[in-house]
Enzyme design. Structure first.
Site, PDB file in Angstrom:
ATOM      1  N   HIS A   5      10.087 -13.929  42.161  1.00 39.73           N
ATOM      2  CA  HIS A   5       9.544 -15.200  41.682  1.00 39.73           C
ATOM      3  C   HIS A   5      10.564 -16.324  41.778  1.00 39.73           C
ATOM      4  CE1 HIS A   5      11.751 -15.014  37.824  1.00 39.73           C
ATOM      5  NE2 HIS A   5      11.380 -13.739  37.742  1.00 39.73           N
ATOM      6  N   CYS A  46      13.656  -8.904  36.980  1.00 36.42           N
ATOM      7  CA  CYS A  46      12.968  -9.435  38.155  1.00 36.42           C
ATOM      8  C   CYS A  46      13.958  -9.998  39.171  1.00 36.42           C
ATOM      9  CB  CYS A  46      11.986 -10.530  37.746  1.00 36.42           C
ATOM     10  SG  CYS A  46      10.528  -9.929  36.883  1.00 36.42           S
TER      11      CYS A  46
END
Length: 217
Positions: A160, A176
């Site tokens: 992301h 992440c």
């Protein structure tokens, strides 16, 4: 050698932010990732050596050696040791990008996964530590794009954007993989559902047949 001038002439510098210092740091990150150097945003001796060599090397090709790709189509490998995400087609490099990973590298899980969802302007739920943030907000820690990994259903771990540009090139996330916003927006348009994603240390990727060989070797 004036490396800021060289990086601009070579196309690594983009007007991502109003802050020119962050833009130049992003240029350094991109240069390091493209040459399979350790991505840290610091233009030190190794980066200078690579730049000197590159300026004399008109026939430069990516140095990766891929012996066992998961597919002849598009796929992704994430090198946790060097903080590099590489987008491949079969054995050929399409593009390399700098990343941030878990604040403890072990937080970013190693393994072979797939992309199970793609979301523009994702909402951030707060992760149990903060109030949720609406999708599309400049305060959103996920930035403006999310590509969820098959681990835990696609909502817990993903690739992301970010709202902390200086975190790219560091160990900073809860697990992440963060990217520069303009980079992840570019990658988002290339990645399809079910795209394989391999995540591992430099040595683990080599075991799997993916060698992100340094440009200086």
């Amino acid at each position: 050698m004036d490396y800021p001038v060289a990086l601009k002439e070579m196309g690594y510098y983009k007007e991502d932010y109003a802050d020119k210092e962050i833009n130049m740091r992003n240029a350094v990150l991109r240069f390091q990732s493209e040459h399979n150097l350790m991505v840290d945003g610091k233009f030190g001796e190794i980066s200078y050596r690579a730049l000197e060599k590159r300026l004399q090397d008109a026939d430069y090709q990516y140095a990766d050696v891929i012996t066992s790709p998961p597919t002849e189509q598009e796929w992704i490998a994430i090198n946790k040791t060097k903080r590099i995400l590489t987008f491949y087609k079969g054995t050929q490099v399409i593009k390399k990008y700098p990343i941030a990973q878990g604040k403890d590298p072990s937080y970013t899980p190693e393994g072979k996964y797939t992309i199970v969802n793609r979301i523009k302007n994702p909402r951030w739920g707060g992760a149990g530590i903060a109030a949720p943030v609406a999708g599309g907000s400049p305060k959103n820690p996920l930035g403006y794009r999310w590509m969820g990994l098959s681990l835990k259903g696609g909502g817990s771990y993903g690739i992301h954007g970010n709202n902390q540009p200086k975190s790219i090139g560091t160990d900073a996330s809860m697990g992440c993989v963060r990217m520069i916003n303009s980079d992840v927006e570019e990658l988002f348009e290339l990645v399809k559902l079910n795209t394989p994603v391999w995540i591992g240390t430099h040595e683990k990727l080599k075991e799997w047949g993916v060698h992100n060989k340094s440009y200086l070797n």
